[in-house]
Scaffold this active site. Structure first.
Site, PDB file in Angstrom:
ATOM      1  N   ARG A  21       0.819  -1.210   0.000  1.00  0.00           N
ATOM      2  CA  ARG A  21       0.000   0.000   0.000  1.00  0.00           C
ATOM      3  C   ARG A  21       0.850   1.257   0.000  1.00  0.00           C
ATOM      4  NH1 ARG A  21      -5.347  -1.484   3.564  1.00  0.00           N
ATOM      5  NH2 ARG A  21      -5.510  -3.601   2.771  1.00  0.00           N
ATOM      6  N   SER A 136     -18.714 -14.341  18.264  1.00  0.00           N
ATOM      7  CA  SER A 136     -18.239 -13.190  17.498  1.00  0.00           C
ATOM      8  C   SER A 136     -18.671 -13.307  16.041  1.00  0.00           C
ATOM      9  CB  SER A 136     -16.697 -13.161  17.607  1.00  0.00           C
ATOM     10  OG  SER A 136     -16.141 -12.116  16.882  1.00  0.00           O
ATOM     11  N   SER A 188     -18.649  -1.805   7.884  1.00  0.00           N
ATOM     12  CA  SER A 188     -18.291  -0.624   7.111  1.00  0.00           C
ATOM     13  C   SER A 188     -17.852  -0.913   5.689  1.00  0.00           C
ATOM     14  CB  SER A 188     -17.183   0.131   7.827  1.00  0.00           C
ATOM     15  OG  SER A 188     -15.972  -0.567   7.711  1.00  0.00           O
ATOM     16  N   HIS A 216     -19.302   3.001  13.073  1.00  0.00           N
ATOM     17  CA  HIS A 216     -19.727   3.643  11.821  1.00  0.00           C
ATOM     18  C   HIS A 216     -21.149   4.190  11.898  1.00  0.00           C
ATOM     19  CE1 HIS A 216     -16.138   2.799   9.536  1.00  0.00           C
ATOM     20  NE2 HIS A 216     -16.069   1.698  10.264  1.00  0.00           N
ATOM     21  N   THR A 244     -16.521   5.385  18.435  1.00  0.00           N
ATOM     22  CA  THR A 244     -15.302   6.164  18.201  1.00  0.00           C
ATOM     23  C   THR A 244     -15.640   7.646  18.204  1.00  0.00           C
ATOM     24  OG1 THR A 244     -13.387   6.485  16.757  1.00  0.00           O
ATOM     25  CG2 THR A 244     -15.487   6.180  15.666  1.00  0.00           C
ATOM     26  N   LYS A 247     -14.476   9.246  13.796  1.00  0.00           N
ATOM     27  CA  LYS A 247     -15.109   9.190  12.478  1.00  0.00           C
ATOM     28  C   LYS A 247     -16.169  10.291  12.409  1.00  0.00           C
ATOM     29  CE  LYS A 247     -13.189   4.688  11.688  1.00  0.00           C
ATOM     30  NZ  LYS A 247     -13.279   3.230  11.783  1.00  0.00           N
ATOM     31  N   THR A 276      -1.664   3.674  29.703  1.00  0.00           N
ATOM     32  CA  THR A 276      -1.424   4.581  28.579  1.00  0.00           C
ATOM     33  C   THR A 276      -1.992   5.959  28.899  1.00  0.00           C
ATOM     34  OG1 THR A 276      -1.601   4.806  26.174  1.00  0.00           O
ATOM     35  CG2 THR A 276      -3.524   3.925  27.289  1.00  0.00           C
ATOM     36  N   THR A 277      -1.316   6.978  28.375  1.00  0.00           N
ATOM     37  CA  THR A 277      -1.699   8.356  28.674  1.00  0.00           C
ATOM     38  C   THR A 277      -3.074   8.684  28.106  1.00  0.00           C
ATOM     39  OG1 THR A 277       0.600   9.026  28.799  1.00  0.00           O
ATOM     40  CG2 THR A 277      -0.987  10.760  28.288  1.00  0.00           C
ATOM     41  N   THR A 362      -8.476  -6.372   3.901  1.00  0.00           N
ATOM     42  CA  THR A 362      -9.618  -5.608   4.428  1.00  0.00           C
ATOM     43  C   THR A 362     -10.929  -6.221   3.939  1.00  0.00           C
ATOM     44  OG1 THR A 362      -8.199  -3.666   4.331  1.00  0.00           O
ATOM     45  CG2 THR A 362     -10.521  -3.267   4.708  1.00  0.00           C
TER      46      THR A 362
HETATM   47  C1  PLP Z   1     -12.231   2.347  12.474  1.00  0.00           C
HETATM   48  C2  PLP Z   1     -12.863   1.236  13.277  1.00  0.00           C
HETATM   49  C3  PLP Z   1     -12.537   1.013  14.607  1.00  0.00           C
HETATM   50  C4  PLP Z   1     -11.406   1.729  15.266  1.00  0.00           C
HETATM   51  O1  PLP Z   1     -11.755   3.033  15.596  1.00  0.00           O
HETATM   52  P1  PLP Z   1     -10.587   4.132  15.679  1.00  0.00           P
HETATM   53  O2  PLP Z   1     -11.179   5.177  16.536  1.00  0.00           O
HETATM   54  O3  PLP Z   1     -10.304   4.560  14.279  1.00  0.00           O
HETATM   55  O4  PLP Z   1      -9.412   3.459  16.306  1.00  0.00           O
HETATM   56  C5  PLP Z   1     -13.264   0.094  15.337  1.00  0.00           C
HETATM   57  N1  PLP Z   1     -14.254  -0.619  14.769  1.00  0.00           N
HETATM   58  C6  PLP Z   1     -14.580  -0.461  13.477  1.00  0.00           C
HETATM   59  C7  PLP Z   1     -15.680  -1.270  12.904  1.00  0.00           C
HETATM   60  C8  PLP Z   1     -13.882   0.459  12.689  1.00  0.00           C
HETATM   61  O5  PLP Z   1     -14.173   0.579  11.397  1.00  0.00           O
END
Ligand code: PLP
Length: 412
Positions: A21, A136, A188, A216, A244, A247, A276-277, A362
């Site tokens: 890539r 899962s 996604s 998503h 998240t 996004k 982790t911070t 992917t």
């Molecule tokens: C992008 C993604 C994540 C990770 O989220 P980030 O905040 O980018 O680390 C988790 N689950 C799915 C389905 C995603 O597409």
């Protein structure tokens, strides 16, 4: 010992398989999204981005930028350490309260990314439940797969969105065994949606816990942007909601939301939280502002859905192989790794349109595609320019136009 040779071999293997890539060198322009600058050896090139997961352009929202900048001026750049060492900073406390309220849960816990929240969240939750069986979905994101792996518990994979298979596995485990079902609301790559209510029915019937990834969907679905479970009226039935801030909310970070006891236990046991911070205060404040805006306003969501529908219509009308989806994601099927890369290169070099090719791993081999993500800022003229450019590329490269239908053999 020739250590360099190991790494060179690893890269040349990828190149031989056409999986190597290359990332474009881009500069986003706040206020002009989806327009951006691409830096090339020949100099800067103006481009239009069609593959961003900043689905609503919130990353450039003036109020979000202002929250980031003013908080950084007030509190500085970094968090100064882990929460175990340095305590909570106020913006992350506010953010977690906002997220708990968003999902109608007792509490939420913020992590440095959605990836980390899945990895350490799933692993920690499953480890805290004796003899937990993890069920899962076969198409779960890598961060969930790694969470399941890290849990070190027995796992059973159910076929994607297959309720009968899930029920069979639940029944086989027996009512008395603790079980955790992990799945996504929107997958996604195909842009399809899980039958959330029916998964909850099964979970209740078989006494399983539920963990949903709404990465998503948060910001994008439901009256307050809490996701598909909110839209479907199922949010209260889900035990753990993961999302998240990177996004649709346009910033950085991830979180889980659920019961006070679950969140407190994860806070106290998750290595990916403890060691982790914390997110920087400015980022937490910006994400919080973004969540608040999208809680109160549905305009962005409505425009997003409208432009996604318009894009699908325009591409289909141009005879391009759009995979039908019921979501904002527009997969354009190529089904060939080299053609997919070549199409992406030509779109960028010749038309100034940036759509990253999506290849194995992917998606399964034979399912290569261009994954198009329209936003409220992709207006009619950009959509038409996209359709025209794609037609030119498809004709120039001889990409098949009948690739939209799923392959007969399901990829596992
Ligand atoms: C992008 C993604 C994540 C990770 O989220 P980030 O905040 O980018 O680390 C988790 N689950 C799915 C389905 C995603 O597409």
């Amino acid at each position: 010992m020739d250590y360099a040779a190991f790494f060179e071999q690893a890269v040349s293997d990828l190149k031989a398989e056409r999986r190597y890539r290359v990332f474009a060198d881009l500069e986003r322009i706040a206020g002009r999204f989806p327009h951006a600058i691409r830096h090339t050896a020949q100099g800067p090139q103006p481009i239009v981005v069609w593959c961003s997961n900043d689905y609503l352009g919130m990353g450039q929202h003036p109020a979000v930028i202002e929250a980031l900048a003013s908080t950084a001026r007030r509190m500085g750049a970094g968090a100064g350490g882990t929460r175990n060492i340095s305590g909570n900073h106020h913006p992350v406390v506010q953010l977690e309260a906002e997220l708990a309220d968003l999902h109608g849960k007792d509490a939420a816990l913020a992590f440095t990314s959605g990836y980390v929240s899945n990895l350490t969240g799933i692993a920690t939750i499953a480890k805290l439940i004796p003899d937990c069986l993890i069920l899962s979905d076969a198409l779960n994101h890598n961060s969930m797969i790694e969470g399941v792996r890290n849990a070190g518990r027995e796992k059973a994979i159910f076929r994607h969105n297959d309720l009968e298979h899930l029920e069979e596995l639940l029944r086989r485990a027996g009512r008395d065994r603790p079980k955790l079902i992990v799945f996504e609301s929107i997958y996604s790559m195909d842009g399809d949606i899980a039958p959330i209510g029916r998964i909850c029915d099964l979970a209740e019937r078989h006494q399983a816990m539920t963990y949903i990834d709404e990465v998503h969907a948060v910001g994008l679905y439901g009256p307050r942007g809490a996701g598909v479970a909110e839209r479907d009226g199922e949010m209260a039935r889900i035990d753990v909601i993961e999302g998240t801030l990177a996004k649709a909310y346009g910033c950085l970070g991830g979180y889980i939301a659920g019961s006070a006891a679950m969140v407190d236990a994860v806070r106290s046991h998750a290595p990916g939280f403890i060691f982790t911070t914390t997110l920087p205060p400015a980022v937490a404040a910006a994400a919080c502002e973004s969540v608040r805006i999208l809680k109160a306003s549905g305009d962005e969501r409505a425009r997003h859905q409208r432009q996604a529908a318009r894009t699908k219509e325009a591409l289909a009308a141009a005879g391009l192989p759009v995979m039908p989806t019921s979501t904002h994601i527009v997969p354009l099927m190529v089904r060939n790794a080299e053609l997919c890369k070549a199409a992406s290169d030509r779109l960028l070099d010749t038309h100034g349109i940036y759509i990253q090719p999506i290849n194995y791993p992917t998606v399964p081999r034979g399912e290569e595609r261009l994954r198009i993500t329209p936003t409220p800022f992709h207006d009619e003229s950009l959509i038409q320019a996209l359709a025209d450019a794609l037609v030119e590329v498809w004709d120039h490269l001889g990409v098949p136009r009948d690739a939209a239908a799923p392959l007969a053999v399901a990829a596992e």
